[in-house]
Write a protein that holds these residues in place. Sequence first.
Motif, PDB file in Angstrom:
ATOM      1  N   TRP A 308       0.822  -1.206   0.000  1.00  0.00           N
ATOM      2  CA  TRP A 308       0.000   0.000   0.000  1.00  0.00           C
ATOM      3  C   TRP A 308       0.862   1.264   0.000  1.00  0.00           C
ATOM      4  O   TRP A 308       0.412   2.333  -0.404  1.00  0.00           O
ATOM      5  CB  TRP A 308      -0.927   0.016   1.213  1.00  0.00           C
ATOM      6  CG  TRP A 308      -2.056  -0.960   1.090  1.00  0.00           C
ATOM      7  CD1 TRP A 308      -2.124  -2.221   1.601  1.00  0.00           C
ATOM      8  CD2 TRP A 308      -3.294  -0.749   0.385  1.00  0.00           C
ATOM      9  NE1 TRP A 308      -3.315  -2.817   1.273  1.00  0.00           N
ATOM     10  CE2 TRP A 308      -4.060  -1.936   0.527  1.00  0.00           C
ATOM     11  CE3 TRP A 308      -3.829   0.306  -0.341  1.00  0.00           C
ATOM     12  CZ2 TRP A 308      -5.316  -2.078  -0.037  1.00  0.00           C
ATOM     13  CZ3 TRP A 308      -5.079   0.174  -0.908  1.00  0.00           C
ATOM     14  CH2 TRP A 308      -5.815  -1.009  -0.757  1.00  0.00           C
ATOM     15  N   TYR A 309       2.081   1.110   0.471  1.00  0.00           N
ATOM     16  CA  TYR A 309       2.992   2.246   0.542  1.00  0.00           C
ATOM     17  C   TYR A 309       3.192   2.884  -0.835  1.00  0.00           C
ATOM     18  O   TYR A 309       3.047   4.105  -1.003  1.00  0.00           O
ATOM     19  CB  TYR A 309       4.327   1.760   1.120  1.00  0.00           C
ATOM     20  CG  TYR A 309       5.507   2.664   0.908  1.00  0.00           C
ATOM     21  CD1 TYR A 309       5.534   3.951   1.421  1.00  0.00           C
ATOM     22  CD2 TYR A 309       6.629   2.220   0.197  1.00  0.00           C
ATOM     23  CE1 TYR A 309       6.635   4.769   1.237  1.00  0.00           C
ATOM     24  CE2 TYR A 309       7.732   3.033   0.010  1.00  0.00           C
ATOM     25  CZ  TYR A 309       7.723   4.302   0.533  1.00  0.00           C
ATOM     26  OH  TYR A 309       8.809   5.115   0.350  1.00  0.00           O
ATOM     27  N   LEU A 310       3.477   2.058  -1.858  1.00  0.00           N
ATOM     28  CA  LEU A 310       3.689   2.575  -3.198  1.00  0.00           C
ATOM     29  C   LEU A 310       2.405   3.152  -3.784  1.00  0.00           C
ATOM     30  O   LEU A 310       2.430   4.160  -4.500  1.00  0.00           O
ATOM     31  CB  LEU A 310       4.240   1.474  -4.104  1.00  0.00           C
ATOM     32  CG  LEU A 310       5.649   0.964  -3.758  1.00  0.00           C
ATOM     33  CD1 LEU A 310       6.031  -0.196  -4.666  1.00  0.00           C
ATOM     34  CD2 LEU A 310       6.672   2.086  -3.865  1.00  0.00           C
ATOM     35  N   LEU A 311       1.270   2.520  -3.481  1.00  0.00           N
ATOM     36  CA  LEU A 311      -0.008   3.026  -3.977  1.00  0.00           C
ATOM     37  C   LEU A 311      -0.321   4.400  -3.404  1.00  0.00           C
ATOM     38  O   LEU A 311      -0.805   5.283  -4.110  1.00  0.00           O
ATOM     39  CB  LEU A 311      -1.127   2.037  -3.643  1.00  0.00           C
ATOM     40  CG  LEU A 311      -1.071   0.681  -4.357  1.00  0.00           C
ATOM     41  CD1 LEU A 311      -2.164  -0.243  -3.818  1.00  0.00           C
ATOM     42  CD2 LEU A 311      -1.217   0.867  -5.871  1.00  0.00           C
ATOM     43  N   ILE A 312      -0.043   4.569  -2.126  1.00  0.00           N
ATOM     44  CA  ILE A 312      -0.306   5.864  -1.485  1.00  0.00           C
ATOM     45  C   ILE A 312       0.626   6.934  -2.049  1.00  0.00           C
ATOM     46  O   ILE A 312       0.206   8.081  -2.290  1.00  0.00           O
ATOM     47  CB  ILE A 312      -0.161   5.747   0.048  1.00  0.00           C
ATOM     48  CG1 ILE A 312      -1.230   4.794   0.603  1.00  0.00           C
ATOM     49  CG2 ILE A 312      -0.286   7.119   0.700  1.00  0.00           C
ATOM     50  CD1 ILE A 312      -1.068   4.487   2.066  1.00  0.00           C
TER      51      ILE A 312
END
Length: 362
Positions: A308-312
């Motif tokens: 989720w880090y990259l998506l955020i």
Amino acid sequence: MEQLLAPTFRVETRTGASMAFAIIAAIVVILAFLAPLLVSRGAVQDLFFILTMLVLAQCWNLLAGYAGLISVGQQLFVGCGAYAMFALVSIFGLDPVAAVIIAGLFAALIAVPTAFFTFRLYGPYFAIGTWVIAEVGRLLFAQWKALGGGTGTSLPHDATRDMIGVWPLKSLFRMKSAQAGDALTYWLALALALITIGAIYWLLRSRHGLGLAAVRDNEQAARAVGVDARRMKTMVYLTAAFLTGCCGALIYVQEQRISPDAAFSVIDWTAYVIFIVVIGGIGTVEGPIVGVIVFFLLQNLLAGYGSWYLLILGLVAIVTMLFAPRGLWGLFSDRTGIQLFPVRRILKGGPLEHKQMGGPNG
């Protein structure tokens, strides 16, 4: 008498805000220099990360923001600089500190044939071309058996422990070898960041900066008025390659282990760098500084969220581009008119100012 009192014109770039910032920046630099003596080793490593990412971001911003060269292959110069440093230290026994400078020269040398091919491409084709060449570089260095091939290798244990500057730090400040090594690489990163920002700012304030802006805005029009566009782009490209190569070498002096996938990572050394510049503000010296601080804070806040880090991060970049196309610093500067590194030339003097200063009619 009238000729002696005739009004004169002058060109200035300084502003009140920039002069005040210069004083604050000097204090910050002094505190940053003292950081290894005041904060923990973990904090020094965090500051090292911020400084090296700032150098990479300023170099990419120099290419994309000022020369119009949108590259997605800057990992080529990070990897070439890192592998050159490893070869000089592991094979030839050179001190890591000296190897960093030579590694930067090697990266600039690699940039010469790279520029020969990529400068024949424009727009998205240039971007794709830089990425393809970087991938070729990764595959070639993966065949270097003396440096571990595809699995990589580590620096000799004594290389960083005995490098120039470690022993004086241990003697003067009673540091352990690892702590002294971190302090030394941090100071080198600080010096490299200051040199990079200073060199870019000097370039933008010089007449070459005017030519560079003209090439970025309209290359054909710049050529029509006598600007050597290819020479300007080549100079910027080689400068960015040299500084990126030095930074890559310095990063892996601190890491002490290298592999082709890590050294030529498009995510670590290009995607994150583009994010930093886009968030902070492309085409400004201040933008990468703001962007790297935001990136570091987001990275620490979101590190525990897995993929989720990259998506955020992507979502943050999209929102920024929609509502602040010129980045956070661009939004702030447009609303306040404040520039900490002003490059706009302001014409001052003439009859009005001369009258205010007590001219013949004052």
